[in-house]
Structure formats: structure tokens, C-alpha cells
Design a protein around this motif. Structure first.
Motif, PDB file in Angstrom:
ATOM      1  N   MET A  60      27.156  74.322  23.270  1.00  0.00           N
ATOM      2  CA  MET A  60      28.701  74.082  22.909  1.00  0.00           C
ATOM      3  C   MET A  60      28.699  72.972  22.085  1.00  0.00           C
ATOM      4  SD  MET A  60      30.563  74.773  26.478  1.00  0.00           S
ATOM      5  CE  MET A  60      31.959  75.273  25.862  1.00  0.00           C
ATOM      6  N   GLY A  61      29.824  72.935  21.214  1.00  0.00           N
ATOM      7  CA  GLY A  61      30.112  71.916  20.295  1.00  0.00           C
ATOM      8  C   GLY A  61      31.583  72.050  19.787  1.00  0.00           C
ATOM      9  N   VAL A  62      31.804  70.921  19.066  1.00  0.00           N
ATOM     10  CA  VAL A  62      33.349  70.961  18.483  1.00  0.00           C
ATOM     11  C   VAL A  62      33.206  70.728  16.952  1.00  0.00           C
ATOM     12  CG1 VAL A  62      34.598  70.216  20.384  1.00  0.00           C
ATOM     13  CG2 VAL A  62      33.451  68.344  18.933  1.00  0.00           C
ATOM     14  N   THR A  63      34.141  71.079  16.021  1.00  0.00           N
ATOM     15  CA  THR A  63      34.367  70.968  14.797  1.00  0.00           C
ATOM     16  C   THR A  63      35.262  69.791  14.259  1.00  0.00           C
ATOM     17  OG1 THR A  63      35.606  72.801  14.257  1.00  0.00           O
ATOM     18  CG2 THR A  63      33.550  73.349  14.458  1.00  0.00           C
ATOM     19  N   ALA A  64      35.237  69.438  13.204  1.00  0.00           N
ATOM     20  CA  ALA A  64      36.570  68.286  12.812  1.00  0.00           C
ATOM     21  C   ALA A  64      37.717  69.151  12.851  1.00  0.00           C
ATOM     22  CB  ALA A  64      35.913  68.046  11.371  1.00  0.00           C
ATOM     23  N   ASP A  65      37.642  70.612  12.799  1.00  0.00           N
ATOM     24  CA  ASP A  65      39.162  71.128  12.658  1.00  0.00           C
ATOM     25  C   ASP A  65      39.462  71.580  14.035  1.00  0.00           C
ATOM     26  OD1 ASP A  65      37.332  73.388  12.816  1.00  0.00           O
ATOM     27  OD2 ASP A  65      38.414  74.491  11.234  1.00  0.00           O
ATOM     28  N   ARG A  66      38.849  71.143  15.380  1.00  0.00           N
ATOM     29  CA  ARG A  66      39.156  71.193  16.490  1.00  0.00           C
ATOM     30  C   ARG A  66      38.976  72.624  16.981  1.00  0.00           C
ATOM     31  NH1 ARG A  66      39.739  66.441  15.383  1.00  0.00           N
ATOM     32  NH2 ARG A  66      41.429  65.007  16.074  1.00  0.00           N
ATOM     33  N   CYS A 121      35.905  79.575  19.848  1.00  0.00           N
ATOM     34  CA  CYS A 121      34.999  80.527  19.105  1.00  0.00           C
ATOM     35  C   CYS A 121      33.539  80.678  19.314  1.00  0.00           C
ATOM     36  CB  CYS A 121      34.986  79.955  17.613  1.00  0.00           C
ATOM     37  SG  CYS A 121      36.739  79.484  16.859  1.00  0.00           S
ATOM     38  N   GLU A 122      33.387  81.919  19.445  1.00  0.00           N
ATOM     39  CA  GLU A 122      31.880  82.152  19.643  1.00  0.00           C
ATOM     40  C   GLU A 122      31.160  81.679  18.308  1.00  0.00           C
ATOM     41  OE1 GLU A 122      28.967  85.579  21.338  1.00  0.00           O
ATOM     42  OE2 GLU A 122      30.827  86.150  20.990  1.00  0.00           O
ATOM     43  N   SER A 123      29.875  81.331  18.491  1.00  0.00           N
ATOM     44  CA  SER A 123      29.089  80.936  17.565  1.00  0.00           C
ATOM     45  C   SER A 123      27.492  81.324  17.737  1.00  0.00           C
ATOM     46  CB  SER A 123      29.003  79.389  16.979  1.00  0.00           C
ATOM     47  OG  SER A 123      28.409  79.215  15.877  1.00  0.00           O
ATOM     48  N   ALA A 124      26.927  81.860  17.273  1.00  0.00           N
ATOM     49  CA  ALA A 124      25.416  82.221  17.334  1.00  0.00           C
ATOM     50  C   ALA A 124      24.640  81.108  16.854  1.00  0.00           C
ATOM     51  CB  ALA A 124      25.057  83.742  16.481  1.00  0.00           C
ATOM     52  N   PHE A 125      25.223  80.318  15.825  1.00  0.00           N
ATOM     53  CA  PHE A 125      24.592  79.111  15.269  1.00  0.00           C
ATOM     54  C   PHE A 125      24.546  77.753  16.260  1.00  0.00           C
ATOM     55  CE2 PHE A 125      26.236  81.465  11.730  1.00  0.00           C
ATOM     56  CZ  PHE A 125      25.234  82.169  11.201  1.00  0.00           C
ATOM     57  N   VAL A 126      25.024  77.804  17.439  1.00  0.00           N
ATOM     58  CA  VAL A 126      25.190  76.739  18.292  1.00  0.00           C
ATOM     59  C   VAL A 126      24.365  77.227  19.520  1.00  0.00           C
ATOM     60  CG1 VAL A 126      26.859  75.419  19.671  1.00  0.00           C
ATOM     61  CG2 VAL A 126      27.513  76.119  17.168  1.00  0.00           C
ATOM     62  N   PRO A 127      23.504  76.203  19.719  1.00  0.00           N
ATOM     63  CA  PRO A 127      22.705  76.763  21.131  1.00  0.00           C
ATOM     64  C   PRO A 127      23.358  76.435  22.446  1.00  0.00           C
ATOM     65  CG  PRO A 127      21.922  74.909  20.133  1.00  0.00           C
ATOM     66  CD  PRO A 127      22.988  75.076  19.136  1.00  0.00           C
ATOM     67  N   LEU A 129      36.412  74.732  19.480  1.00  0.00           N
ATOM     68  CA  LEU A 129      35.380  74.603  20.368  1.00  0.00           C
ATOM     69  C   LEU A 129      34.344  75.803  20.215  1.00  0.00           C
ATOM     70  CD1 LEU A 129      34.197  73.263  23.167  1.00  0.00           C
ATOM     71  CD2 LEU A 129      35.484  74.897  24.482  1.00  0.00           C
ATOM     72  N   LEU A 130      33.105  75.466  19.717  1.00  0.00           N
ATOM     73  CA  LEU A 130      32.202  76.451  19.625  1.00  0.00           C
ATOM     74  C   LEU A 130      31.119  76.421  20.884  1.00  0.00           C
ATOM     75  CD1 LEU A 130      30.924  75.432  16.139  1.00  0.00           C
ATOM     76  CD2 LEU A 130      32.720  76.982  16.603  1.00  0.00           C
ATOM     77  N   PHE A 131      30.963  77.857  20.957  1.00  0.00           N
ATOM     78  CA  PHE A 131      30.064  78.174  22.380  1.00  0.00           C
ATOM     79  C   PHE A 131      29.250  79.383  21.996  1.00  0.00           C
ATOM     80  CE2 PHE A 131      33.431  81.675  22.850  1.00  0.00           C
ATOM     81  CZ  PHE A 131      32.650  82.708  23.409  1.00  0.00           C
ATOM     82  N   ASN A 132      27.892  79.011  22.660  1.00  0.00           N
ATOM     83  CA  ASN A 132      26.817  80.354  22.550  1.00  0.00           C
ATOM     84  C   ASN A 132      27.074  81.121  23.801  1.00  0.00           C
ATOM     85  OD1 ASN A 132      24.002  81.258  23.770  1.00  0.00           O
ATOM     86  ND2 ASN A 132      23.689  80.645  21.714  1.00  0.00           N
ATOM     87  N   ARG A 133      27.517  82.303  23.779  1.00  0.00           N
ATOM     88  CA  ARG A 133      27.855  83.326  24.901  1.00  0.00           C
ATOM     89  C   ARG A 133      26.731  83.069  25.896  1.00  0.00           C
ATOM     90  NH1 ARG A 133      31.530  86.556  25.665  1.00  0.00           N
ATOM     91  NH2 ARG A 133      32.087  86.499  23.673  1.00  0.00           N
ATOM     92  N   GLU A 134      25.200  83.462  25.774  1.00  0.00           N
ATOM     93  CA  GLU A 134      24.474  83.347  26.668  1.00  0.00           C
ATOM     94  C   GLU A 134      24.448  82.073  27.529  1.00  0.00           C
ATOM     95  OE1 GLU A 134      19.585  83.851  27.046  1.00  0.00           O
ATOM     96  OE2 GLU A 134      20.509  84.749  25.312  1.00  0.00           O
TER      97      GLU A 134
END
Length: 104
Positions: free
Chosen positions: A42-48, A34-40, A50-55
Motif C-alpha cells: 500500500m502507499g499514498v501519493t502527493a494528491d492524496r 485506488c487499486e494499483s498493480a505497480f504497488v506491492p 491511497l494505492l493498494f495491491n489487491r492480493e
């Protein structure tokens, strides 16, 4: 050199992990990307997720993307989010978890 999207970079990294490090690859493929503007970065959440910042991702080499995804998988393996203490300070907890993972 063709411009690669963040999704292509992440897909390539997960395939590399499946081929070279199946344990990490299997777990990485179980994460919902999942793309996320709030993550500078990459990161993971408890519900599995994978958050990423596109740039950030679009500026990674294949090797760096693969290493970062393996690192994020270790947060899941270690149960870092599930073990976060009540009343804890998340940025400090995350730094401590990163230190443990990076020494592994």
C-alpha cells in the motif's frame, strides 16, 4: 468465513480508525482509494490517493489493515512526498520516512 474484498477490508479499517483513532480516521477517509498493480503493498501519493495491491490487502487481518492505513496517513501528515528533496533517491527517502513513522 466469508471472502472479503480488498475494498471491504479497507472500508472496515477506515471505520475502525474513525471509531478508535478519529484523527487518523478523518484523514484516512479523505484519501481516494485506488487499486494499483505497480504497488506491492500500500502507499499514498502527493494528491492524496491511497494505492493498494489487491492480493496484498486481501491477505491482511483487520488489525493489520488498520495499522497500515494509519501508517500511510502519517506519510501525509509528515508531508513526506512534499518534502522529498530534489535529486533525492526515493527508495532511500521512503525507507527513512517509514522508520520515522514506525517509531512514532
Amino acid at each position: 468465513m466469508a471472502i472479503r474484498s480488498a475494498e471491504e477490508i479497507i472500508t472496515h479499517a477506515r471505520i475502525s480508525l474513525l471509531q478508535d483513532k478519529p484523527f487518523f480516521g478523518h484523514l484516512a477517509c479523505g484519501l481516494v482509494v485506488c487499486e494499483s498493480a505497480f504497488v506491492p503493498t500500500m502507499g499514498v501519493t502527493a494528491d492524496r490517493r491511497l494505492l493498494f495491491n489487491r492480493e496484498f490487502v486481501e491477505n491482511l487481518s483487520n488489525l493489520d489493515a488498520t495499522a497500515i492505513i494509519a501508517h500511510e496517513v502519517m506519510h501525509v501528515v509528515q508531508g513526506c512526498l512534499e518534502r522529498f528533496p530534489i535529486g533525492g533517491i526515493f527508495p532511500i527517502w521512503n525507507l527513512a520516512a517509514d522508520q520515522v513513522i514506525n517509531t512514532m
